[in-house]
Design an enzyme around this catalytic site. Structure first.
Site, PDB file in Angstrom:
ATOM      1  N   SER A 135       0.861  -1.173   0.000  1.00  0.00           N
ATOM      2  CA  SER A 135       0.000   0.000   0.000  1.00  0.00           C
ATOM      3  C   SER A 135       0.900   1.226   0.000  1.00  0.00           C
ATOM      4  CB  SER A 135      -0.882  -0.022   1.253  1.00  0.00           C
ATOM      5  OG  SER A 135      -1.657   1.155   1.337  1.00  0.00           O
ATOM      6  N   LYS A 161      -1.125  -1.061  -4.438  1.00  0.00           N
ATOM      7  CA  LYS A 161      -2.305  -0.260  -4.078  1.00  0.00           C
ATOM      8  C   LYS A 161      -1.823   1.154  -3.831  1.00  0.00           C
ATOM      9  CE  LYS A 161      -4.724   0.105   0.371  1.00  0.00           C
ATOM     10  NZ  LYS A 161      -5.422  -0.682   1.427  1.00  0.00           N
ATOM     11  N   LYS A 163      -2.987   5.086  -2.501  1.00  0.00           N
ATOM     12  CA  LYS A 163      -4.003   5.887  -1.822  1.00  0.00           C
ATOM     13  C   LYS A 163      -4.411   7.024  -2.749  1.00  0.00           C
ATOM     14  CE  LYS A 163      -4.167   3.868   2.232  1.00  0.00           C
ATOM     15  NZ  LYS A 163      -5.431   3.313   2.757  1.00  0.00           N
ATOM     16  N   ASP A 188      -7.250   3.036  -3.104  1.00  0.00           N
ATOM     17  CA  ASP A 188      -7.997   3.081  -1.843  1.00  0.00           C
ATOM     18  C   ASP A 188      -8.260   4.539  -1.493  1.00  0.00           C
ATOM     19  OD1 ASP A 188      -9.067   2.771   0.685  1.00  0.00           O
ATOM     20  OD2 ASP A 188      -7.307   1.797   1.570  1.00  0.00           O
ATOM     21  N   GLU A 213     -11.092   0.512  -3.473  1.00  0.00           N
ATOM     22  CA  GLU A 213     -11.378   0.249  -2.057  1.00  0.00           C
ATOM     23  C   GLU A 213     -12.028   1.456  -1.395  1.00  0.00           C
ATOM     24  OE1 GLU A 213      -7.859  -1.077  -0.024  1.00  0.00           O
ATOM     25  OE2 GLU A 213      -8.796  -1.007   1.957  1.00  0.00           O
ATOM     26  N   ASP A 238     -13.845  -1.723   3.057  1.00  0.00           N
ATOM     27  CA  ASP A 238     -12.939  -1.809   4.208  1.00  0.00           C
ATOM     28  C   ASP A 238     -13.705  -1.235   5.410  1.00  0.00           C
ATOM     29  OD1 ASP A 238     -10.999  -1.277   6.159  1.00  0.00           O
ATOM     30  OD2 ASP A 238      -9.549  -0.357   4.824  1.00  0.00           O
ATOM     31  N   LYS A 262      -9.781  -6.826   8.255  1.00  0.00           N
ATOM     32  CA  LYS A 262      -8.767  -6.404   9.219  1.00  0.00           C
ATOM     33  C   LYS A 262      -9.178  -6.940  10.588  1.00  0.00           C
ATOM     34  CE  LYS A 262      -7.424  -2.149   6.839  1.00  0.00           C
ATOM     35  NZ  LYS A 262      -7.622  -0.680   6.767  1.00  0.00           N
ATOM     36  N   GLY A 290      -4.099  -3.895   6.276  1.00  0.00           N
ATOM     37  CA  GLY A 290      -3.091  -3.562   7.292  1.00  0.00           C
ATOM     38  C   GLY A 290      -3.380  -2.210   7.914  1.00  0.00           C
TER      39      GLY A 290
HETATM   40  O1  OSB Z   1      -7.309   1.826   4.554  1.00  0.00           O
HETATM   41  O2  OSB Z   1      -6.087   0.123   4.300  1.00  0.00           O
HETATM   42  C1  OSB Z   1      -6.259   1.235   4.808  1.00  0.00           C
HETATM   43  C2  OSB Z   1      -3.124   2.333   6.728  1.00  0.00           C
HETATM   44  C3  OSB Z   1      -3.699   3.046   7.745  1.00  0.00           C
HETATM   45  C4  OSB Z   1      -5.062   3.195   7.785  1.00  0.00           C
HETATM   46  C5  OSB Z   1      -5.861   2.618   6.802  1.00  0.00           C
HETATM   47  C6  OSB Z   1      -5.302   1.872   5.780  1.00  0.00           C
HETATM   48  C7  OSB Z   1      -3.903   1.770   5.730  1.00  0.00           C
HETATM   49  C8  OSB Z   1      -3.189   1.096   4.665  1.00  0.00           C
HETATM   50  C9  OSB Z   1      -1.812   0.604   5.012  1.00  0.00           C
HETATM   51  O3  OSB Z   1      -3.575   1.002   3.527  1.00  0.00           O
HETATM   52  C10 OSB Z   1      -1.687  -0.862   4.976  1.00  0.00           C
HETATM   53  C11 OSB Z   1      -0.379  -1.310   5.576  1.00  0.00           C
HETATM   54  O4  OSB Z   1       0.577  -1.393   4.830  1.00  0.00           O
HETATM   55  O5  OSB Z   1      -0.325  -1.566   6.799  1.00  0.00           O
HETATM   56 MG    MG Z   2      -8.453   0.671   3.208  1.00  0.00          MG
END
Ligand code: OSB
Ligand code: MG
Length: 378
Positions: A135, A161, A163, A188, A213, A238, A262, A290
């Site tokens: 991510s 992925k 953001k 995401d 996402e 999510d 999660k 994560g």
């Molecule tokens: O939405 O998946 C998410 C990190 C912090 C809060 C929300 C998210 C995330 C990530 C990071 O996408 C995932 C990771 O590498 O831990």
């Molecule tokens: Mg997410």
């Protein structure tokens, strides 16, 4: 199981590089580690709540409060035969799933260690390795993001992925597609958009993404149904999925075609397995999300990802992507094909490094039952 005492510990660890999402930037992780002591064995868990209430309503501070004043007293004051009992015991506490999951997952680790069994085996995992993606947070420029994409693909990760947020979306995804036409790519939004942005999603729909996402509100199902009807790209939920019933309703209504699981968000392993099973029943693939976990939470995520319906690469990646030095031995490593091997040691499999944990601890509290007789028998 006789639970003797439970330790709460706040640790602070700087991230190697900041992680930016549509809701903000994280530089320092403030994480609560939970240690559950029982007859000479210790189980480890981690509260995955972020520092502030911007992903969901939880934060490091609320998790500490809910753990200390409500969750831990309930655990210490009741009999626990097996880890499946924990979620039921904590059910009267509404919400605060990340706080609950820290203790629940620690008790699963404890129980697996007692049985001298790997946790992934105890929960019914079938895999010998898990498939990994990364991510990537919002960057200052597209060219910086492209460099990161290239680096992670070279390291072997199976999907990328990114953001997105308003102003950092269509051009960025197009930019990656131009350089990497075939890469397994997804984005995401962490709830940064509304149905007023339908045009944007129609354009993203042309870029053959694996999924989008959580595009819309964190507590929404209805508008996601409308969006999923308007685009072909699968929507993955999510934030909107807090338990197996949420998953069932979202799937039956057509709000998503993929679910991110999660442990923290759903309150631990018992509910995560239910979400997994519900999705499997409806032929909806899942993957493990994560929350920038330390090695403890990362190890739990690896165990969870061993279940058979985890059909897509997760956001579970190597320790060294996040921290200079992780809290466990060995560190989590990913092979050249983007896979993490499951260890065959008892419990989470990785050994917590207490010396390292001490170094990053900023506060500790040991909680004991006020009435030891009330606290279970062998
Ligand atoms: O939405 O998946 C998410 C990190 C912090 C809060 C929300 C998210 C995330 C990530 C990071 O996408 C995932 C990771 O590498 O831990
Ligand atoms: Mg997410």
């Amino acid at each position: 199981m006789k639970i003797d005492q439970i330790e709460l510990r706040e640790i602070q660890m700087p991230l190697i590089s900041f992680f930016e999402t549509s809701f903000g930037r994280t530089k320092l992780r403030r994480i609560i580690l939970v240690r559950v002591f029982s007859e000479g064995i210790i189980g480890y868990g981690e509260a995955t709540s972020p520092e502030g209430p911007y992903y969901n309503h939880e934060s490091t501070g609320t998790a500490w409060h809910i753990l200390k004043d409500f969750v831990v007293p309930k655990i210490l004051g009741n009999k626990i035969q097996k880890p499946d009992d924990v979620a039921a015991l904590l059910k009267p506490i509404r919400g605060h799933n990340m706080a609950k999951a820290s203790v629940e997952t620690a008790i699963w680790d404890l129980y697996a260690r007692r049985l001298r069994q790997p946790l992934h085996q105890l929960i019914g995992g079938r895999r010998s390795f898990i498939n990994c993606g990364v991510s990537l947070g919002i960057q200052a420029t597209l060219s910086e993001l492209l460099k990161k994409v290239e680096k992670e693909l070279k390291a072997g990760y199976q999907r990328i992925k990114i953001k997105i947020k308003p102003g950092w979306d269509l051009d960025v995804v197009r930019g990656i597609r131009r350089e990497f036409p075939e890469v397994a790519l997804m984005c995401d939004a962490n709830s940064a958009y509304t149905l007023a942005d339908l045009d944007l999603f129609r354009r993203l729909d042309e870029l053959h993404l694996l999924m989008i996402e959580q595009p819309l509100a964190w507590n929404d199902i209805l508008d996601h149904i409308k969006l999923q009807q308007a685009i072909n790209t699968p929507i993955c939920l999510d934030e909107s999925i807090l338990d197996a019933e949420d998953a069932r309703k979202a799937i039956e209504a057509g709000a998503c075609k993929i679910v991110n699981i999660k442990l923290g968000r759903v309150g631990g392993f018992a509910e995560a397995k239910k979400v997994h099973d519900t999705c499997k029943l409806h032929s909806i693939p899942v993957w493990c999300g994560g929350m920038l976990e330390s090695g403890i939470g990362r190890a739990h995520n690896i165990a969870l990802s061993s279940l058979e319906n985890f059909l897509l690469p997760g956001d579970v990646s190597a320790s060294k992507r996040y921290f200079e030095r992780d809290l466990i031995d060995p560190q989590v490593e990913v092979d050249s094909q983007g896979r993490i091997q499951l260890l065959q040691e008892p419990g989470i499999g990785f050994q917590p490094n207490i010396r390292r944990i001490e170094e990053v601890t900023v506060r500790t509290e040991m909680l004991r039952s006020v009435c030891p007789e009330a606290n279970g028998t062998r």
